[in-house]
Design an enzyme around this catalytic site. Sequence first.
Site, PDB file in Angstrom:
ATOM      1  N   ASP A   1      -2.100   4.221  22.029  1.00 34.69           N
ATOM      2  CA  ASP A   1      -2.000   2.869  22.586  1.00 34.69           C
ATOM      3  C   ASP A   1      -2.979   1.909  21.898  1.00 34.69           C
ATOM      4  O   ASP A   1      -2.787   0.701  21.941  1.00 34.69           O
ATOM      5  CB  ASP A   1      -2.176   2.847  24.110  1.00 34.69           C
ATOM      6  CG  ASP A   1      -3.503   3.412  24.597  1.00 34.69           C
ATOM      7  OD1 ASP A   1      -4.327   3.829  23.760  1.00 34.69           O
ATOM      8  OD2 ASP A   1      -3.701   3.456  25.823  1.00 34.69           O
TER       9      ASP A   1
ATOM     10  N   ASP B   1      -3.500   8.971  22.273  1.00 36.75           N
ATOM     11  CA  ASP B   1      -2.251   8.704  22.986  1.00 36.75           C
ATOM     12  C   ASP B   1      -1.504   7.499  22.415  1.00 36.75           C
ATOM     13  O   ASP B   1      -0.512   7.044  22.977  1.00 36.75           O
ATOM     14  CB  ASP B   1      -2.487   8.546  24.494  1.00 36.75           C
ATOM     15  CG  ASP B   1      -3.251   7.285  24.854  1.00 36.75           C
ATOM     16  OD1 ASP B   1      -4.123   6.883  24.070  1.00 36.75           O
ATOM     17  OD2 ASP B   1      -2.976   6.707  25.910  1.00 36.75           O
TER      18      ASP B   1
ATOM     19  N   ASP C   1      -5.390   6.009  18.271  1.00 36.69           N
ATOM     20  CA  ASP C   1      -6.109   6.953  19.121  1.00 36.69           C
ATOM     21  C   ASP C   1      -5.156   8.059  19.606  1.00 36.69           C
ATOM     22  O   ASP C   1      -3.963   8.007  19.328  1.00 36.69           O
ATOM     23  CB  ASP C   1      -6.801   6.222  20.271  1.00 36.69           C
ATOM     24  CG  ASP C   1      -5.836   5.626  21.281  1.00 36.69           C
ATOM     25  OD1 ASP C   1      -4.644   5.510  20.959  1.00 36.69           O
ATOM     26  OD2 ASP C   1      -6.272   5.263  22.385  1.00 36.69           O
TER      27      ASP C   1
ATOM     28  N   SER D   1      -7.040   9.035  26.667  1.00 32.66           N
ATOM     29  CA  SER D   1      -7.160   8.064  25.586  1.00 32.66           C
ATOM     30  C   SER D   1      -8.085   8.590  24.490  1.00 32.66           C
ATOM     31  O   SER D   1      -7.836   9.641  23.917  1.00 32.66           O
ATOM     32  CB  SER D   1      -7.623   6.720  26.139  1.00 32.66           C
ATOM     33  OG  SER D   1      -7.560   5.723  25.156  1.00 32.66           O
TER      34      SER D   1
END
Length: 575
Positions: free
Chosen positions: A305, A303, A301, A149
């Site tokens: 999400d 990734d 961010d 993340s």
Amino acid sequence: MHIKQTILDKVNEWLTPTFDNQTQEDIKEMMTTSPKDLEESFFKNLEFGTGGMRGIMGIGTNRINKYTLGKNTQGLSNYMIKSFPREQLKVAIAYDCRHNSDTLAKVVADVFSANGIHVYLFSDMRPTPELSFALKYLNCHAGIVLTASHNPPEYNGYKVYWQDGGQLVPPQDKEIIEVIEALNYSEIKFEANENIIEYIDVAIDEAFAKSTVENASFNTPSAAKENLKIVYTSLHGTSIKIIPGVLAKAGYTDVNIVAEQEVPDGNFPTVKSPNPEEPEALSMAIGLADKIGGDIVIGTDPDSDRLGVAVRDTDGKMILLNGNQTMVIMTAFLLEQWKRAGKIDGKQFIGSTIVSTPMMLELASGYNVECKVGLTGFKWIAKFIKDFPELTFIGGGEESFGFMVGDAVRDKDAVGACLLVCEIAAQAKAAGSTLYKELLNLYVDFGFYKEHLISLTKKGISGMQEINQMMVNLRENPMSEINGQRVVCIEDYENSTSKNMFTQEIESISIPKSNVLIYYLEDGSKICARPSGTEPKIKFYFSVNTTLDAIENTKEIEKQLDEKIKNIIAEMQLN
């Protein structure tokens, strides 16, 4: 430096032929030159937290490497084979822009295939929400994302998804962890069966984009979309692979990408932290918005999400909204759309978490829907969708900049949320309003809620002990009054108890156990303490509220709420 025997036993296991020569050589080097690093690398096994398993990449049981991830994957393979004995097993695997994500993803694919499990492996980095979508789209039994993340560059991680597209929840999580922990490293099957590793890309991208546009578009006129000036940054992450295409497909033509942050890069060279929760991360995007007269700034961010959103306030200045504010704006908009379409009949729900704004409960009440509140992490919202099939999920989120529109994706989804927030901003601008004014209208209608987060980083063994002691102190020596307000109730999610501090009555909490404490004050303020499940941090969440009679009084009332939060923090000695 004296190293405990339990740690030495683990080290010695890693010096056996089960582990490759380079790993053994590096361990011997650490033994002589960096005994402290050796201890940190082996003092415990990496654990699954709220967002899967995350850790620093390197050698050892407390690090992300081919052996710790290989052991996870072997254990998961064994569990799947036992759970679905008569089915051709299938998994989907995605990874982000981090260092080693691609090679670690291939290791994971190799282990699954060595166990006879068909693998759908993305040919290049992709956003995490696309994995959740792909898993369901391809009828897989499980899915894996290699990501840490928004953690610093030295981190990576391993998130496990189940058949419904949501992350692992009880009882599967504990059952799988038991299988993993019972394994020896020598039992990992690393020899790939390349015949059952299938690479996926464009076809899934197109299906995901189509689904996103269908779920997050709400009859915004073409002229309104074209008139919205968007500034977007991927913060060197994976969202660049999908968000520009989704916005174009939905009809947004004025999308200005921050060029310096456009190329995926695991070093995240232009930011201290690739976390849209941090104002600094969006400073370049805000600078571009000020230069070109942008209406809205969106950053995601690594990734993809989480998303951060900045909008112009009543003075025309760009300000970063917090996660609670974006969640409230998006949820209220969805509820209003459903209401106008005549689709609300009491069989719908929105989702939130125990550390997020209580304003979500007010919205639910105002629109005659249920608000289901779970532990931190979108896996709990996904579990609500699975556990209550008689109810329709409209949308929901959590304070940490995550949101989910409908149930096509069963995890926080910055792709769908990005499109949704553009729809809201475009419609507001076309009506002579702004996204920020729409938020203030909600405060007038439902109460002015103001939230604040303090996150204290405590690294290493001593840091973990310090965090544990802080929680012990809060439990064993509870405060009875904070900032002149009596504590009326304390919820302890580790003991599953809710204690009325006036009557001393104790009720049980049905939400699963978690190391979380919540203090409620008599003026409606809420204070939550929670060690992070994925980082060496302890987090304190503050929520205060009052009425707002008119938008013109916003600054004065907000100042009062900020002062209240400041006083609470000072009294708890957290500043």
